[in-house]
Design a protein around this motif. Structure first.
Motif, PDB file in Angstrom:
ATOM      1  N   ALA A   1      14.340   4.261   5.202  1.00 24.56           N
ATOM      2  CA  ALA A   1      14.860   4.682   5.840  1.00 24.56           C
ATOM      3  C   ALA A   1      13.947   5.853   7.637  1.00 24.56           C
ATOM      4  O   ALA A   1      14.277   6.795   6.517  1.00 24.56           O
ATOM      5  CB  ALA A   1      16.359   3.993   6.739  1.00 24.56           C
ATOM      6  N   PRO A   2      13.936   5.482   8.589  1.00 23.82           N
ATOM      7  CA  PRO A   2      13.704   7.022   9.229  1.00 23.82           C
ATOM      8  C   PRO A   2      14.894   8.265   8.677  1.00 23.82           C
ATOM      9  O   PRO A   2      14.591   9.794   8.754  1.00 23.82           O
ATOM     10  CB  PRO A   2      13.697   6.965  10.204  1.00 23.82           C
ATOM     11  N   TYR A   3      16.343   7.644   8.450  1.00 25.81           N
ATOM     12  CA  TYR A   3      17.006   9.523   7.892  1.00 25.81           C
ATOM     13  C   TYR A   3      17.049   8.980   6.246  1.00 25.81           C
ATOM     14  O   TYR A   3      18.379  10.002   5.667  1.00 25.81           O
ATOM     15  CB  TYR A   3      18.491   9.010   8.266  1.00 25.81           C
ATOM     16  N   LEU A   4      16.270   8.447   5.330  1.00 27.53           N
ATOM     17  CA  LEU A   4      16.309   9.067   3.829  1.00 27.53           C
ATOM     18  C   LEU A   4      15.002   9.834   3.711  1.00 27.53           C
ATOM     19  O   LEU A   4      13.651   8.296   3.226  1.00 27.53           O
ATOM     20  CB  LEU A   4      16.024   7.129   3.549  1.00 27.53           C
ATOM     21  N   PRO A   5      14.788  10.049   3.845  1.00 26.85           N
ATOM     22  CA  PRO A   5      13.432  11.134   2.938  1.00 26.85           C
ATOM     23  C   PRO A   5      12.808  11.385   1.659  1.00 26.85           C
ATOM     24  O   PRO A   5      13.746  10.891   1.032  1.00 26.85           O
ATOM     25  CB  PRO A   5      13.379  13.308   3.564  1.00 26.85           C
ATOM     26  N   ASP A   6      11.939  10.782   1.231  1.00 25.57           N
ATOM     27  CA  ASP A   6      11.791  10.148   0.224  1.00 25.57           C
ATOM     28  C   ASP A   6      10.897  10.996  -0.437  1.00 25.57           C
ATOM     29  O   ASP A   6      10.004  12.168  -0.590  1.00 25.57           O
ATOM     30  CB  ASP A   6      10.058   9.408   0.726  1.00 25.57           C
ATOM     31  N   LEU A   7      11.449  11.660  -1.600  1.00 25.24           N
ATOM     32  CA  LEU A   7      10.857  12.467  -2.731  1.00 25.24           C
ATOM     33  C   LEU A   7       9.374  12.331  -2.721  1.00 25.24           C
ATOM     34  O   LEU A   7       9.939  10.751  -3.506  1.00 25.24           O
ATOM     35  CB  LEU A   7      12.223  12.714  -3.713  1.00 25.24           C
ATOM     36  N   ARG A   8       8.647  13.316  -2.938  1.00 22.84           N
ATOM     37  CA  ARG A   8       7.634  13.470  -3.286  1.00 22.84           C
ATOM     38  C   ARG A   8       7.492  13.868  -5.435  1.00 22.84           C
ATOM     39  O   ARG A   8       7.222  15.226  -5.405  1.00 22.84           O
ATOM     40  CB  ARG A   8       6.733  13.963  -2.066  1.00 22.84           C
ATOM     41  N   LEU A   9       7.956  12.709  -5.576  1.00 27.14           N
ATOM     42  CA  LEU A   9       8.049  13.430  -7.658  1.00 27.14           C
ATOM     43  C   LEU A   9       6.684  14.052  -8.298  1.00 27.14           C
ATOM     44  O   LEU A   9       7.156  13.930  -9.032  1.00 27.14           O
ATOM     45  CB  LEU A   9       8.671  12.738  -8.101  1.00 27.14           C
ATOM     46  N   GLU A  10       5.833  13.517  -7.935  1.00 28.03           N
ATOM     47  CA  GLU A  10       4.448  13.807  -8.094  1.00 28.03           C
ATOM     48  C   GLU A  10       4.822  15.541  -7.963  1.00 28.03           C
ATOM     49  O   GLU A  10       4.117  16.513  -8.297  1.00 28.03           O
ATOM     50  CB  GLU A  10       3.531  13.306  -7.351  1.00 28.03           C
ATOM     51  N   ASN A  11       5.806  16.325  -7.093  1.00 23.24           N
ATOM     52  CA  ASN A  11       5.882  17.982  -7.010  1.00 23.24           C
ATOM     53  C   ASN A  11       6.555  18.555  -8.090  1.00 23.24           C
ATOM     54  O   ASN A  11       7.532  17.876  -7.822  1.00 23.24           O
ATOM     55  CB  ASN A  11       6.662  18.389  -5.635  1.00 23.24           C
ATOM     56  N   GLY A  12       6.846  19.152  -8.494  1.00 20.95           N
ATOM     57  CA  GLY A  12       7.416  19.091 -10.075  1.00 20.95           C
ATOM     58  C   GLY A  12       8.536  19.806  -9.878  1.00 20.95           C
ATOM     59  O   GLY A  12       9.915  20.000 -10.563  1.00 20.95           O
TER      60      GLY A  12
ATOM     61  N   THR B   1       0.525  -0.965   0.099  1.00 17.71           N
ATOM     62  CA  THR B   1       0.146  -0.018   0.234  1.00 17.71           C
ATOM     63  C   THR B   1       1.029   1.621   0.135  1.00 17.71           C
ATOM     64  O   THR B   1       0.983   2.838  -0.520  1.00 17.71           O
ATOM     65  CB  THR B   1      -1.478   0.328   1.264  1.00 17.71           C
ATOM     66  N   ASN B   2       1.716   1.087   0.174  1.00 19.38           N
ATOM     67  CA  ASN B   2       2.839   2.525   0.221  1.00 19.38           C
ATOM     68  C   ASN B   2       4.046   2.081  -0.401  1.00 19.38           C
ATOM     69  O   ASN B   2       5.108   3.097   0.166  1.00 19.38           O
ATOM     70  CB  ASN B   2       3.199   2.843   1.808  1.00 19.38           C
ATOM     71  N   MET B   3       4.547   1.772  -1.445  1.00 13.56           N
ATOM     72  CA  MET B   3       5.724   1.441  -2.228  1.00 13.56           C
ATOM     73  C   MET B   3       6.003   3.081  -2.469  1.00 13.56           C
ATOM     74  O   MET B   3       7.126   3.404  -2.808  1.00 13.56           O
ATOM     75  CB  MET B   3       5.236   1.181  -3.655  1.00 13.56           C
ATOM     76  N   GLN B   4       5.299   3.871  -3.164  1.00 18.96           N
ATOM     77  CA  GLN B   4       5.527   4.945  -4.085  1.00 18.96           C
ATOM     78  C   GLN B   4       5.305   5.885  -2.478  1.00 18.96           C
ATOM     79  O   GLN B   4       6.198   7.239  -3.340  1.00 18.96           O
ATOM     80  CB  GLN B   4       5.188   5.416  -5.012  1.00 18.96           C
ATOM     81  N   ASP B   5       5.385   6.118  -1.700  1.00 25.25           N
ATOM     82  CA  ASP B   5       5.335   6.971  -0.298  1.00 25.25           C
ATOM     83  C   ASP B   5       6.281   6.879   0.615  1.00 25.25           C
ATOM     84  O   ASP B   5       6.576   7.848   1.592  1.00 25.25           O
ATOM     85  CB  ASP B   5       4.368   7.654  -0.185  1.00 25.25           C
TER      86      ASP B   5
END
Length: 719
Positions: free
Chosen positions: A386-397, A378-382
């Motif tokens: 790890a807690p120290y690896l912020p995941d880029l929200r590439l939906e943001n242009g 359910t959360n593959m793309q968001d």
């Protein structure tokens, strides 16, 4: 060479006939140079001949009903959009239903509701441009020739011939038609990058980039053998062997200099390797961090991106990377960098600067991938690795543009030959397509640079479907064939399936992905247990307390395991596709689950005889593949398939042929082969098994756990 008029007409035909969105790059002026035209043309095929089709887009805040598309006599609908420079989103409304433009692979996301929309980027026609088409770049033994076209702002704003600058000979610069011809004497082997600059008479500047590889070992990626290196675990400077790290998650001390030393020793060329894939070279943090298993890990692997424009000093820094690339290129070997657009380390400068601007996937509570509160399904793309690896929200242009720009910086700065894109399914598909478009269009000819995606899938037909989603027009150049990797393990490591299953899977892959699809085919990689340890059956112990054993061939079970690795290498290096050798697989390096599967490369001089013999077999197979066009072709014909034995022919376009036979059985196996015009006559076993007559009723006997690669007598690649 095409004349200016021919190139102009070709561009106009592209604008009027191409079934995708794009800008007409220039218009044909009756008197004067070609003039830029930034009109964007959208095409659509209606769902019904009488359907009403409109375009709605962000340029007017998605106002409805939108602009009506014009109907052509051939049934197509078309609309030209004259928009200011910038990025836009749009949808095709067919019969009241809004949908993506199926002819445009590029998408973005609407800020108001996150909906995926087709993406349009409009250039600034208030400045001139330099156009270099891929077929206008030629490199051969005589040198390099480039034909560029100066696209003016208006007919009166001609090219200033004296403004043309490049590290090349300017042979012609014609203001009246905008053509610029450049050349160079013969170039040294390797990749060469050039920037072209020109201005119009008003001083407005245009530029273009050209990057060419002179005399690569592999003229195309379909001809390539890639070798994957985890730099920290390979060799120290000067090629010295490494001691095991103090713990499996710690840094071992391997360097780019160690990779270069292996390169200079001829190690890769002996294996037939034509490209090196380096683990990420980004600067990573110094401090160790806790993994989800409670163990301490360091960023030895390179995936904790603390600075996305700096080379890790502990592997040698920028100068070591440049030196390695130069040495590889001088030998005709390409270099592929591992890029990480999905996430950064928490100290990366963009975290503090852009977190409030929606650049990262945020959650009410911690969402680490694969944990009970944040499952992959359910959360593959968001999720965050790890807690120290912020995941880029590439939906943001803006975040997407940042990720693409960082990747292009490495191409420009180091003239590498391709990228391996990490964690593709953890990003929206729009990201991988943007990356492909950027890499292929940033320089000319561009299409010679590989974009290889890590699409980690399971086995069988679902895994193939997962790969297919990221291929096709506008998609990745290649993906790793995980379904085949799992099947090879089932057939040769665990005997949980037979060759009939493998052959059926290969047929399914050909049908679903195209027999010409250049898939990256491996026995393993840095995320799965080693092939030989799967055979032995001890791959899943704790890497700290119960690492996998290292078979050296000193007893029957270990000898059997090494034989099975040899068979797997035979399949990998003789099937269609692009083999990727994970460092150490060529000598049966053991390893269980990550990080046990990333052990240091052993000193070659200390290999026991059985593993040294396996390395020699890998070298023989690699050299055969490099030499024989049939082994690099996309064509495979099954000749025999049973549970424990398999035979197939590889057929080259020039009529060349190779026949591969494999048996995993512990006793001799007789394999019948059909006789055809191509498969008749005397053949030589390139693996050292003598000569054999093929024809009607031929039957060859393979010894226990053995293989043959047959070439016609007299073939230049036969022993």
């Amino acid at each position: 060479m095409a004349t200016t008029g021919e190139r102009v007409r070709r561009g106009l035909r592209a604008c009027s006939l191409a079934l995708l969105v794009g800008s007409c790059t220039h218009d044909e002026a009756p008197d004067g140079p070609p003039v830029r035209d930034c009109t964007s043309v959208v095409w659509a095929w209606p769902s019904h001949p009488s359907a009403s089709v409109q375009i709605v887009g962000s340029w007017d805040d998605w106002a409805s009903p939108g602009a009506s598309m014009l109907e052509r006599e051939d049934g197509w609908r078309v609309l030209g959009l004259d928009l200011p420079p910038g990025e836009y989103g749009y949808l095709v409304v067919d019969g009241g239903s809004a949908q993506l433009d199926e002819h445009n692979p590029l998408t973005s996301f609407r800020a108001s509701d996150g909906r995926e929309v087709s993406r349009l980027e409009v250039d600034d026609c208030g400045v001139p441009a330099l156009q270099v088409l891929p077929d206008q770049v030629r490199v051969d033994a005589a040198g390099l020739t480039i034909s560029a076209l100066f696209l003016a702002v208006q007919a009166s704003a001609q090219l200033d011939p004296g403004s043309v600058q490049a590290d090349l000979q300017v042979d012609a610069a014609a203001p009246e038609d905008g053509t610029i011809d450049l050349s160079s004497p013969p170039l040294a082997r390797g990749r060469h990058g050039f920037e072209l600059h020109a201005k119009d008479l008003a001083g407005r500047a245009a530029q273009a980039r050209v990057s060419v590889f002179v005399d690569p070992i592999a003229p195309s990626w379909a001809d390539a053998i890639i070798y994957q290196v985890v730099t920290d675990r390979f060799f120290a400077d000067d090629g010295l062997p490494l001691a095991a790290p103090p713990s499996p998650g710690a840094r071992a001390g391997g360097t780019l200099g160690g990779v270069q030393a292996a390169l200079e020793s001829g190690y890769f060329e002996a294996l037939g390797v034509s490209a090196l894939w380096l683990s990420p070279v980004y600067e990573n943090p110094l401090e160790p961090r806790l993994g989800t298993d409670g163990r301490l890990y360091e960023g030895y692997h390179g995936y904790w991106v603390a600075d996305s424009r700096a080379v890790e000093p502990r592997i040698g820094g920028e100068q070591a990377l440049r030196s390695l690339i130069d040495v590889a290129h001088a030998r005709g070997i390409a270099v592929i960098l591992d890029v990480v657009p999905n996430h950064v380390y928490e100290t990366h400068e963009i975290v503090a600067a852009q977190r409030a601007n929606g650049w990262f996937n945020e959650h009410p509570s911690e969402c680490v991938c694969g944990t009970p509160s944040c499952p992959w399904a359910t959360n593959m793309q968001d999720c965050w690795f790890a807690p120290y690896l912020p995941d880029l929200r590439l939906e943001n242009g803006d975040a997407m543009n940042f990720a693409v720009a960082e990747l292009l910086w490495w191409l420009d700065s180091f003239e590498v030959d391709g990228v391996r894109v990490d964690a593709v399914p953890m990003m929206p598909r729009a990201a991988s397509r943007r990356i492909v478009h950027a890499v292929h269009n940033h320089t000319a000819p561009g299409i010679d640079r590989l974009v290889l995606g890590e699409v980690f899938t399971g086995s069988g037909t679902p895994g193939v479907a997962g790969l297919r989603h990221y291929l096709g027009p506008g998609g990745l150049d290649s993906v790793f064939d995980f379904p085949l990797m799992w099947a090879l393990r089932d057939v040769l490591a665990t005997d949980s399936a037979g060759f009939t299953t493998l052959d059926a899977l290969l047929g399914h892959i050909d049908a679903q992905l195209g027999s010409g699809a250049v898939l990256a085919r491996m026995l393993g990689n840095h995320d799965v247990e080693r092939f030989v340890s799967t055979i032995i059956g001890d791959a899943h112990g704790d890497p700290w307390d119960q690492p996998a054993s290292q078979p050296d061939g000193v007893n029957d079970d270990e000898a059997r395991a090494l034989d099975r690795v040899a068979l797997a290498l035979t399949l990998q290096l003789t099937l269609p596709g692009m083999p990727v050798i994970y460092y150490g697989d060529e000598l049966a390096l053991a390893g269980g689950d990550d990080p046990d599967n990333r052990r240091v490369m052993p000193a070659l001089s200390s290999l026991p005889p059985a593993r040294a013999a396996l390395l020699e077999r890998a070298r023989t197979l690699g050299q055969l593949r490099r030499c024989a066009p049939a082994l690099r072709s996309p064509h495979r014909q099954t000749l025999h398939v049973g549970q424990s034995s398999y035979a197939y022919a590889r057929l080259a376009e020039d009529g060349g042929v190779a026949v591969v036979l494999i048996s995993r059985a512990d006793e001799p196996q007789a394999i019948p082969l059909p006789g055809t015009d191509i498969l008749s006559g005397t053949f030589v076993d390139a693996l050292g098994g003598g000569t054999h007559e093929l024809g009607a009723g031929a039957e060859l006997v393979l010894g226990p756990r053995s293989a043959m690669v047959l070439l016609p007598v007299g073939d230049p690649c036969s022993p």
